[in-house]
Design a protein around this motif. Sequence first.
Motif, mmCIF file in Angstrom:
data_model
loop_
_atom_site.group_PDB
_atom_site.id
_atom_site.type_symbol
_atom_site.label_atom_id
_atom_site.label_comp_id
_atom_site.label_asym_id
_atom_site.label_seq_id
_atom_site.Cartn_x
_atom_site.Cartn_y
_atom_site.Cartn_z
ATOM 1 N N ILE A 191 0.847 -1.195 0.000
ATOM 2 C CA ILE A 191 0.000 0.000 0.000
ATOM 3 C C ILE A 191 0.882 1.244 0.000
ATOM 4 O O ILE A 191 1.713 1.434 0.883
ATOM 5 C CB ILE A 191 -0.931 0.022 1.217
ATOM 6 N N GLN A 192 0.694 2.085 -1.003
ATOM 7 C CA GLN A 192 1.377 3.371 -1.081
ATOM 8 C C GLN A 192 0.379 4.458 -0.698
ATOM 9 O O GLN A 192 -0.805 4.372 -1.009
ATOM 10 C CB GLN A 192 1.896 3.612 -2.492
ATOM 11 N N THR A 193 0.865 5.488 -0.034
ATOM 12 C CA THR A 193 -0.048 6.540 0.422
ATOM 13 C C THR A 193 0.592 7.914 0.294
ATOM 14 O O THR A 193 1.812 8.061 0.415
ATOM 15 C CB THR A 193 -0.500 6.284 1.879
ATOM 16 N N ALA A 227 -12.535 18.235 -0.912
ATOM 17 C CA ALA A 227 -11.359 17.368 -1.027
ATOM 18 C C ALA A 227 -10.741 17.070 0.335
ATOM 19 O O ALA A 227 -10.200 15.983 0.557
ATOM 20 C CB ALA A 227 -10.336 18.008 -1.950
ATOM 21 N N GLY A 228 -10.812 18.012 1.263
ATOM 22 C CA GLY A 228 -10.242 17.787 2.589
ATOM 23 C C GLY A 228 -11.051 16.825 3.440
ATOM 24 O O GLY A 228 -10.610 16.441 4.526
ATOM 25 N N ASN A 229 -12.225 16.424 2.954
ATOM 26 C CA ASN A 229 -13.109 15.515 3.682
ATOM 27 C C ASN A 229 -13.156 14.137 3.017
ATOM 28 O O ASN A 229 -14.115 13.402 3.175
ATOM 29 C CB ASN A 229 -14.530 16.115 3.714
ATOM 30 N N LEU A 230 -12.085 13.817 2.273
ATOM 31 C CA LEU A 230 -12.101 12.682 1.349
ATOM 32 C C LEU A 230 -10.934 11.734 1.548
ATOM 33 O O LEU A 230 -9.808 12.163 1.844
ATOM 34 C CB LEU A 230 -12.071 13.218 -0.093
ATOM 35 N N VAL A 231 -11.209 10.441 1.353
ATOM 36 C CA VAL A 231 -10.178 9.416 1.205
ATOM 37 C C VAL A 231 -10.329 8.818 -0.192
ATOM 38 O O VAL A 231 -11.425 8.409 -0.584
ATOM 39 C CB VAL A 231 -10.303 8.317 2.264
ATOM 40 N N ILE A 232 -9.235 8.768 -0.948
ATOM 41 C CA ILE A 232 -9.221 8.191 -2.294
ATOM 42 C C ILE A 232 -8.533 6.834 -2.223
ATOM 43 O O ILE A 232 -7.378 6.732 -1.798
ATOM 44 C CB ILE A 232 -8.474 9.098 -3.286
ATOM 45 N N ALA A 233 -9.232 5.791 -2.631
ATOM 46 C CA ALA A 233 -8.650 4.452 -2.713
ATOM 47 C C ALA A 233 -8.562 4.070 -4.184
ATOM 48 O O ALA A 233 -9.514 4.248 -4.939
ATOM 49 C CB ALA A 233 -9.505 3.449 -1.956
ATOM 50 N N LEU A 234 -7.406 3.539 -4.578
ATOM 51 C CA LEU A 234 -7.152 3.273 -5.992
ATOM 52 C C LEU A 234 -6.371 1.969 -6.121
ATOM 53 O O LEU A 234 -5.348 1.779 -5.476
ATOM 54 C CB LEU A 234 -6.349 4.438 -6.580
ATOM 55 N N ASP A 239 0.771 2.760 -12.783
ATOM 56 C CA ASP A 239 1.993 2.936 -12.003
ATOM 57 C C ASP A 239 1.809 4.137 -11.076
ATOM 58 O O ASP A 239 0.771 4.810 -11.082
ATOM 59 C CB ASP A 239 3.215 3.090 -12.910
ATOM 60 N N ARG A 240 2.809 4.418 -10.264
ATOM 61 C CA ARG A 240 2.677 5.483 -9.262
ATOM 62 C C ARG A 240 2.414 6.834 -9.913
ATOM 63 O O ARG A 240 1.562 7.608 -9.444
ATOM 64 C CB ARG A 240 3.938 5.530 -8.397
ATOM 65 N N ALA A 255 -1.165 6.913 -11.067
ATOM 66 C CA ALA A 255 -2.064 6.967 -9.912
ATOM 67 C C ALA A 255 -2.094 8.367 -9.311
ATOM 68 O O ALA A 255 -3.162 8.868 -8.923
ATOM 69 C CB ALA A 255 -1.634 5.946 -8.861
ATOM 70 N N GLU A 256 -0.946 9.008 -9.234
ATOM 71 C CA GLU A 256 -0.906 10.375 -8.709
ATOM 72 C C GLU A 256 -1.706 11.319 -9.599
ATOM 73 O O GLU A 256 -2.416 12.208 -9.104
ATOM 74 C CB GLU A 256 0.537 10.845 -8.582
ATOM 75 N N ALA A 257 -1.618 11.121 -10.898
ATOM 76 C CA ALA A 257 -2.374 11.969 -11.826
ATOM 77 C C ALA A 257 -3.875 11.757 -11.674
ATOM 78 O O ALA A 257 -4.658 12.716 -11.707
ATOM 79 C CB ALA A 257 -1.935 11.682 -13.258
ATOM 80 N N VAL A 258 -4.294 10.497 -11.503
ATOM 81 C CA VAL A 258 -5.718 10.203 -11.296
ATOM 82 C C VAL A 258 -6.225 10.881 -10.029
ATOM 83 O O VAL A 258 -7.258 11.562 -10.028
ATOM 84 C CB VAL A 258 -5.939 8.682 -11.216
ATOM 85 N N ALA A 259 -5.504 10.703 -8.932
ATOM 86 C CA ALA A 259 -5.925 11.287 -7.660
ATOM 87 C C ALA A 259 -5.951 12.809 -7.732
ATOM 88 O O ALA A 259 -6.877 13.452 -7.211
ATOM 89 C CB ALA A 259 -4.998 10.822 -6.541
ATOM 90 N N ALA A 260 -4.951 13.393 -8.381
ATOM 91 C CA ALA A 260 -4.891 14.852 -8.486
ATOM 92 C C ALA A 260 -6.062 15.392 -9.306
ATOM 93 O O ALA A 260 -6.659 16.419 -8.961
ATOM 94 C CB ALA A 260 -3.561 15.273 -9.111
#
Length: 503
Positions: free
Chosen positions: A73-75, A253-260, A265-266, A269-274
């Motif tokens: 798990i990366q976070t 966004a500050g009230n959110l957890v994103i699970a992916l 690749d990392r 994934a960072e681009a999706v979350a952003a």
Amino acid sequence: MNDSRTLRRSLPGVLLAACLALTGCDQDAPVPPPQAAPAATETRPAATGGDAPRLESLASLDEQPLARRKLDIQTWQTAEGAKVLFVEAHELPMFDLRLTFAAGSSQDAGTPGLALLTNAMLNEGVAGKDVTAIAQGFEGLGADFSNGSYRDMAVASLRSLSAADKRAAALELFSEVVGRPTFPEDSLQRIKNQLLAGFEFQKQNPGKLASLELFEQLYGAHPYAHSSEGTAESVPGIGVQQLREFHARAYAAGNLVIALVGDLDRTQAEAVAAQVSAALPQGPALPATPVPEAPPAGKHHIEYPSNQTHLLLAQLGIPRGHPDYAALYLGNQILGGGGFGTRLMEEVREKRGLTYGIYSGFSPMRAAGPFMISMQTRAELTDGSLQLVQQLVRDYLAEGPTEAELERSKREIAGSFPLSTASNADIVGQLGSIGFYDLPLTYLEDFMGEIQTLTVEQVKAAMNKHLQPDGFVIVTAGPSVEQQPLPPPTERPVEQPSAVPEH
């Protein structure tokens, strides 16, 4: 509860309930020695003198646990403050994305049903697209959108192909739906009418009536007391402006957890979350759920004409992340959480035929969730059944589990645990819960490790610490009829439970 796709229950406590089916075992074949990874088939001399394949007996596992999928798990955190948990998985050309907001009915703030209506309206309209166009958009991309609202949380999920063109288009539509819904008036009225029709239907469901009453009695003035669906009195008055205001603060966004999870690749994934995080309203996390006060014990009855009575018994349990959870989970599996073979099922159904099924369980939430026992029985046996259940709980707390019960439950939990991460959909649900409840990234492995080391004394101590034998809030729903004594326990009760329970 609003849920266009039935969400998988997350975290140990509700996901460890599968069993193995023994099929095709060759009883005459010698059992091979245990192996770390047994082969699917092996050969032996056939009657004709040649080699013939045979199915390997499950006995060859020799109680060895099934292989577990180890999660890396990366976070990280997005620029807007959303927490992200990511697991890279390239087995399938797909990815699963789940957004978990602290936007459940506990945030309704005096307007029951507000959180659910806001979540239900997300995919009803965006600029230039109505609900049909949104559905066709996802379908045309081979993508799937789902959403749901509960007491603690609201979720929105996307499953899509990971190919760049499909991923980009699906994420764009998903970001619009979650971040910029238009809340069309006609859709709001349609969904409100559906809820109101559901409230009328609830009046014919004694089990639902009992559940609603139980939460009101258990939680009093606490936000958990009212149903996620709202009430017949509150829903009609909720308007579009209230939905917009709730969305602006609760879907921030500050009230959110994103699970992916999936074929990314990392960097991807960072681009999706952003992208998703930037599309949402900007703001902080909402205040934490207050701590509920323990209610007085007592019995409450709902008069309802039927042949059977629904019985619910509950106490306040624990919040998610409590250090005693593993011990309580294991203890409850023996009491009534593990289906057949539990003490409640054995004594109430198997020996006396009083019910089709009786179950117990802890439901930890952000604040203390309930510990609940539920069953239904013949109306004339209500009082006796209730007294029996309370005595069984009292005896269990006094005696604790036996060593044999403990070891059997440990084996069952270990055997079914791999199912908790069997698919990407399972994993994304686990990540969402780990992030939402601020659990350690190693939570799943820690849980299993703790389960296997627990002793009878530790389980007994935890159960007694959090449950009081005479502390139950009790709700019954059924007719008032003359009561009869319970039949004595036997190996084969004369009165068998009905094959199908009411409602």
